[in-house]
Motif scaffolding. Structure first.
Motif, PDB file in Angstrom:
ATOM      1  N   ALA A 296       0.812  -1.225   0.000  1.00 19.67           N
ATOM      2  CA  ALA A 296       0.000   0.000   0.000  1.00 19.67           C
ATOM      3  C   ALA A 296       0.844   1.273   0.000  1.00 19.67           C
ATOM      4  CB  ALA A 296      -0.935   0.000   1.220  1.00 19.67           C
TER       5      ALA A 296
ATOM      6  N   HIS B 263      -6.148   5.508   3.392  1.00 25.39           N
ATOM      7  CA  HIS B 263      -7.414   4.771   3.258  1.00 25.39           C
ATOM      8  C   HIS B 263      -7.144   3.361   2.733  1.00 25.39           C
ATOM      9  CE1 HIS B 263     -10.195   7.824   4.455  1.00 25.39           C
ATOM     10  NE2 HIS B 263      -9.757   8.692   3.554  1.00 25.39           N
ATOM     11  N   GLN B 264      -6.314   3.286   1.697  1.00 29.68           N
ATOM     12  CA  GLN B 264      -5.976   1.970   1.109  1.00 29.68           C
ATOM     13  C   GLN B 264      -5.266   1.079   2.132  1.00 29.68           C
ATOM     14  OE1 GLN B 264      -3.544   2.595  -2.340  1.00 29.68           O
ATOM     15  NE2 GLN B 264      -5.188   3.609  -3.466  1.00 29.68           N
TER      16      GLN B 264
ATOM     17  N   ASN C 235      -7.734  -0.188   4.705  1.00 31.91           N
ATOM     18  CA  ASN C 235      -8.550  -1.288   4.170  1.00 31.91           C
ATOM     19  C   ASN C 235      -7.775  -2.599   4.172  1.00 31.91           C
ATOM     20  OD1 ASN C 235     -10.731   0.318   3.787  1.00 31.91           O
ATOM     21  ND2 ASN C 235     -10.255   0.790   1.629  1.00 31.91           N
ATOM     22  N   ALA C 236      -6.526  -2.501   3.707  1.00 30.48           N
ATOM     23  CA  ALA C 236      -5.690  -3.711   3.651  1.00 30.48           C
ATOM     24  C   ALA C 236      -5.435  -4.249   5.063  1.00 30.48           C
ATOM     25  CB  ALA C 236      -4.376  -3.398   2.948  1.00 30.48           C
TER      26      ALA C 236
ATOM     27  N   GLU D  80      -5.219   9.417   0.722  1.00 29.72           N
ATOM     28  CA  GLU D  80      -5.675   8.318  -0.139  1.00 29.72           C
ATOM     29  C   GLU D  80      -4.908   7.022   0.167  1.00 29.72           C
ATOM     30  OE1 GLU D  80      -5.745   7.361  -4.834  1.00 29.72           O
ATOM     31  OE2 GLU D  80      -5.676   9.481  -4.250  1.00 29.72           O
ATOM     32  N   GLN D  81      -3.600   7.169   0.296  1.00 28.56           N
ATOM     33  CA  GLN D  81      -2.771   5.986   0.623  1.00 28.56           C
ATOM     34  C   GLN D  81      -3.180   5.400   1.978  1.00 28.56           C
ATOM     35  OE1 GLN D  81       1.038   7.991   0.226  1.00 28.56           O
ATOM     36  NE2 GLN D  81       1.701   6.420  -1.226  1.00 28.56           N
TER      37      GLN D  81
ATOM     38  N   GLU E  83      -7.086   4.843   9.527  1.00 28.97           N
ATOM     39  CA  GLU E  83      -8.300   5.510   9.023  1.00 28.97           C
ATOM     40  C   GLU E  83      -8.449   6.906   9.671  1.00 28.97           C
ATOM     41  OE1 GLU E  83     -10.237   3.503   6.737  1.00 28.97           O
ATOM     42  OE2 GLU E  83     -10.708   5.611   6.322  1.00 28.97           O
TER      43      GLU E  83
END
Ligand SMILES: CC(C)(COP(=O)(O)OP(=O)(O)OC[C@H]1O[C@@H](n2cnc3c(N)ncnc32)[C@H](O)[C@@H]1OP(=O)(O)O)[C@@H](O)C(=O)NCCC(=O)NCCS
Length: 342
Positions: free
Chosen positions: A41, A59-60, A63-64, A56-57, A78
């Motif tokens: 990520a 958030h990714q 999620n991961a 943005e990074q 988050e």
């Protein structure tokens, strides 16, 4: 297996250089799956790296992490995605000499979060990576930018309070470990290890890479590198010698259930159940008269020869001025009320 990991929110100066970083939940020996996610990520390349991450990074990344079952770190990632200040994700693959400010801050956090003991993490070369800063009610400010910030605050009808000008911030702005009392928070620097059950009174001080194992009443100074054993008390204004400036290279420590009297000082490590009389400073070369139970002289030795030995009472004979050492008969009974922190 990596050494440590942390998601932090920091401050940068106008040049984009890191000034400081706050890690809410640093972790030791993160598992490989977590580090793999940092790689995918956040483009982690391996080794010791502090990666500045965009919203943005993050958030990714969150999620991961969630898919991996790393709920706490996912929630933290988050939350930090909403940060108005720069966010850094720091991986220490090993405990090598730090090469960036975020790495140093992670190491200092590990100690203050009690994840490693003083001397348990490599701190050589950190001074060059810790900028001297103005620590203000609006956070850390580069000294080159301070005058401008002070003027701006005044124009806006505010006063910028500079609480200290130092390389280290106060620990409590980053973490308050469980079960401690700290009367004057400015007296404990980030990187201190404050054991559960410790009370630091107003005169007490704890430097980085130093601290207490457990219950202690600290009214004197714990210099960098010094560790105080469980149940030991430092009396008002006493001093433990550090190794940073002329204190020699013996690492000073205090064993369990010791008492350093008010205004006393030590330049040797003490074993368990030792007492140093109020006002007596023992340096490593101090000539000490060893007395038997009848106060008869046994021999004169240097204090360093008594380093780490238990059950000793050091005093300065009030009639002759000689420093004397006897067996410590009055084991220190700690006042439980004094140590009730919670
Ligand atoms: C060194 C110290 C521990 C000795 O206390 P103690 O073991 O209770 O000893 P006492 O005061 O009962 O004295 C025992 C004997 O030693 C003698 N003695 C004590 N200190 C002496 C000294 N510096 N020189 C010569 N004789 C001394 C006493 O006169 C007494 O003699 P006696 O047997 O003839 O009656 C104590 O003086 C001290 O400095 N405590 C530190 C307290 C402190 O600073 N706490 C932190 C507060 S913030």
């Amino acid at each position: 297996m990596s050494f440590a990991f942390g998601i932090g929110i920091g401050t940068q100066n106008n040049q984009g250089e890191w000034l400081e970083v706050y890690y809410q939940q640093p972790i030791m020996t993160p598992d490989k799956a977590l580090i793999d996610v940092v790689e995918s990520a956040l483009d982690y390349q391996g080794g010791n790296q502090a990666i500045e991450a965009s919203a943005e990074q993050l958030h990714q990344f969150a999620n991961a992490l969630r898919q991996l079952g790393q709920t706490e770190q996912a929630t933290l990632a988050e939350k930090t995605a909403k940060s108005k200040r720069p966010v850094v994700v720091t991986v220490l693959a090993s405990d090598d000499t730090a090469s960036s400010t975020p790495e140093v801050y992670l190491k200092l956090h590990l100690i203050s979060h009690r994840l490693v003991k003083p001397h348990g993490v490599k701190l050589d070369g950190i001074f060059g990576l810790l900028p001297n800063l103005a620590w203000t009610n609006e956070g850390a400010i580069d000294l080159n930018e301070l005058a401008e910030r002070q003027l701006r605050a005044r124009i806006e009808g505010r006063t910028l309070e500079v609480k200290s000008v130092d390389k280290f911030p106060q620990m409590t702005d980053y973490v308050v470990p469980k079960g401690v009392r700290i009367a004057d928070t400015a007296r404990v620097r980030l990187g201190a290890y404050v054991g559960e059950g410790t009370t630091v009174m107003h005169e007490g001080f704890i430097n980085f890479n130093a601290g207490t194992e457990g219950t202690s009443m600290i009214e004197g100074r714990i210099s960098a590198g010094v560790m105080i054993g469980k149940g030991s008390d430092l009396g008002g204004g006493c001093s433990t010698m550090g190794t940073l400036s002329g204190g020699g290279n013996i690492i000073i420590s205090v064993g369990e259930n010791c008492l350093l009297g008010a205004n006393a000082g030590i330049g040797i490590p003490l074993g368990d159940r030792c007492t140093v009389e109020a006002g007596l400073y023992i340096t490593s070369g101090t000539k000490v008269a060893l007395l038997d139970d009848n106060n008869e002289l046994v021999e004169v030795i240097k204090a360093r020869d008594l380093a780490g030995k238990p059950d000793l009472l050091f005093r300065r004979n009030s009639q002759t001025g000689a420093v004397e050492c006897k067996t410590n008969k009055t084991a220190i009974e700690l006042n439980e009320e004094l140590h009730a922190n919670n």
